[in-house]
Design a protein around this motif. Structure first.
Motif: not given
Length: 566
Positions: A205, A209, A213, A238, A241-242, A245, A249-251, A255
């Motif tokens: 994850k 992420l 990003q 979508h 938006s992260n 983050a 915080e990514v739940t 995503a």
């Protein structure tokens, strides 16, 4: 016969006695065995004393046996119950141990454990039960850990877009939702695998992420470069938006799915290709940004040459578009750093220029003879003049500070500090010289004015002490009002004096600067001049009262001839 009968009776009696003895021995042995069994049961059950045990000397052997038999039956039943309790507790202990060790078969039957019948005491049973409680607590704790791990794996699989059922059953088949909670594996191996899976999924994850990003940042940069419309940007909201983050915080489910990252990669690749086709436009846009930074920092650069160089590099094809943009980004960063280093000096330059503007306005204001008139807005100009004087008085200190800071800046960087292409120190030196020249000019003007005023004073003294050739020496004759004039307010005499003064203006103006009268012009009669002169003085007084400070030229060129005539 009698003897024979007696002998047979004796033998029968002997057999009866022997049989009775044997029976007694058997009864005693049975009683002893019963007592021994009773003691053994009591010892096995951990009973030190038992209510209802008969006294050894009370009753016959059969009575004693009859009294012991119910006790033996009761103790045997109690022993069987105690064995079942031990077996049940030991079975549960072995089952939990097997679950923890991972050797038990989920849903299978386990063999009956061996119970030590020599020690069936309550103390031993309590020990087993305490051991069972500890194992049950450990099982409950492990089960909570398992459920927490399963829940974490479920959330991570949802965010990463993975199949939860296939992922969790790789650890153990009993961890899926179809199996009851109490039937789930709690072994050390299961816990270890679940912990490793959670760590691996969290790392995955984190990596996804980070990748997302980076793609979001690339998308944002490309959109900004090419002015992509918001409708097109919203398709990847979508992703963006992260962009800032944290991992926890990514739940949102899906995503960080692989297909979403692949879509973002495809979009970045497409925009990169589009960027290559719009390379000139993007490069010129960055060059414009660079020029704006230098313009705000008042640094003079050759924009035309820089644009020609960029155009030549793009047309030659010898440089990669990404390398060119990276180099321009470095130049922009360097320009921002230079602008930041010049910020403090530029702020003081702006203050200095603003003060110079106020100084120029103040000079124009001081040259205005009507500045004290009660015209509209005069009080605002007066307030501004007061503030301007305060600001102008601070200019020398501000210039000195600018010179010191500019020299320090030049020494640190080994280059000249220019303002729109002109060295700032040269500008400050030139301003200082001009200010000194202006101060010298003002000083000369004040000295010259002082000399002129002194000459005028001397001239006035000279003419006031010399007797007039047109009047006889003696006491001055007072001029009275005309007999036929209205002297209540003096208006007729003033109109007369003004007309007479206007008529004799040429005569007054014909006088030279040194106070001498033209010799070719005859002297005016005393009676015809005295009245106009006095009237002119009366008219001049209210005119001078109307203004705060009459000019010196008015005093020198107007009142000196009038005094001479007087």
């Amino acid at each position: 016969m009698l003897l024979q009968l007696e002998q047979e009776c004796l033998e029968v009696y002997k057999r009866k006695v022997e049989q009775a003895s044997k029976t007694r021995v058997l009864l005693l042995q049975s009683l002893a065995d019963s007592k021994a069994e009773l003691l053994r049961l009591l010892s096995a059950l951990g009973e030190k004393s038992f209510v209802g045990i008969p006294d050894k000397s009370s009753g016959t052997i059969k009575e004693q046996l009859a009294a012991i038999a119910p006790l033996l039956e009761q103790l045997c039943k109690q022993k069987e119950d105690r064995i079942k309790e031990f077996a049940d507790v030991q079975l549960q202990i072995e089952k939990i141990r097997g679950e923890i060790a991972g050797t038990s078969i989920i849903g299978g039957q386990m063999g009956t454990p061996t119970v030590d019948e020599e020690d069936l005491s309550l103390k031993k049973l309590d020990e087993y039960q305490q051991q069972l409680q500890e194992l049950q607590k450990e099982k409950s704790d492990r089960l909570h850990k398992i459920l927490d791990f399963v829940s974490t794996v479920h959330d991570l699989c949802a965010v990463l877009g993975l199949d939860f059922f296939s992922t969790i059953t790789e650890v153990h088949p009993s961890l899926n939702d179809s199996v009851g909670v109490q039937s789930k594996s709690i072994s050390n191996d299961t816990l270890s695998k679940l912990s490793g899976m959670v760590i691996a999924l969290k790392e995955d994850k984190k990596m996804r992420l980070k990748k997302l990003q980076e793609l979001a940042a690339q998308l944002t940069d490309l959109w900004n470069l090419m002015d992509t419309p918001m409708e097109e940007q919203s398709l990847f909201s979508h992703v963006t938006s992260n962009m800032s983050a944290m991992v926890d915080e990514v739940t949102v489910p899906g995503a960080l799915a692989l297909d979403l990252i692949e879509q973002a990669e495809v979009e970045v690749e497409r925009l990169d290709q589009l960027k290559a086709s719009k390379m000139k436009e993007i490069a010129f846009k960055k060059q414009t940004e660079l020029e704006d930074i230098y313009a705000h920092a008042h640094v003079d650069i050759d924009s035309a040459a820089a644009r020609d160089k960029i155009l030549a590099l793009i047309d030659s094809g010898n440089v990669e578009p990404s390398d060119l943009l990276a180099e321009m980004d470095k130049q922009i960063l360097k320009a921002k750093e230079e602008a930041m280093s010049r910020k403090e000096i530029l702020e003081k330059v702006e203050k200095w220029m603003s003060a110079c503007e106020e100084e120029s306005w103040l000079e124009d204001y001081n040259r205005d003879d009507n500045r004290y008139n009660s015209s509209r807005g005069a009080h605002l100009n007066l307030k501004r003049a007061e503030k301007a004087r305060v600001l102008v008085n601070k200019i020398p200190a501000l210039v000195d500070t600018l010179v010191a800071k500019t020299r320090t800046w030049e020494e640190d960087r080994g280059m000249s500090f220019t303002y729109d292409g002109v060295p700032l120190l040269a500008m400050l030196d030139e301003y200082t010289m001009l200010r000194q020249e202006r101060e010298e000019e003002k000083r000369r003007q004040r000295d010259q004015k002082r000399i002129h005023e002194q000459l005028a004073t001397d001239q006035e003294t000279l003419f006031s002490s010399r007797p007039s050739p047109a009047r006889p020496l003696g006491p001055k004759k007072a001029v009275g009002p005309r007999p036929n004039g209205n002297t209540s307010n003096g208006n007729p005499s003033r109109r007369l004096s003004l007309s007479a003064h206007q008529g004799s203006t040429n005569g007054v103006r014909s006088m030279s600067r040194d106070g001498k009268r033209d010799s070719n012009r005859p002297a005016a009669p005393v009676n015809s001049v005295a009245t106009p002169v006095n009237s002119v003085k009366e008219e001049a007084a209210p005119q001078m009262a109307a203004t705060e400070q009459p000019p010196a030229s008015f005093t020198m060129t107007t009142f000196a001839p009038l005094l001479f005539l007087n």
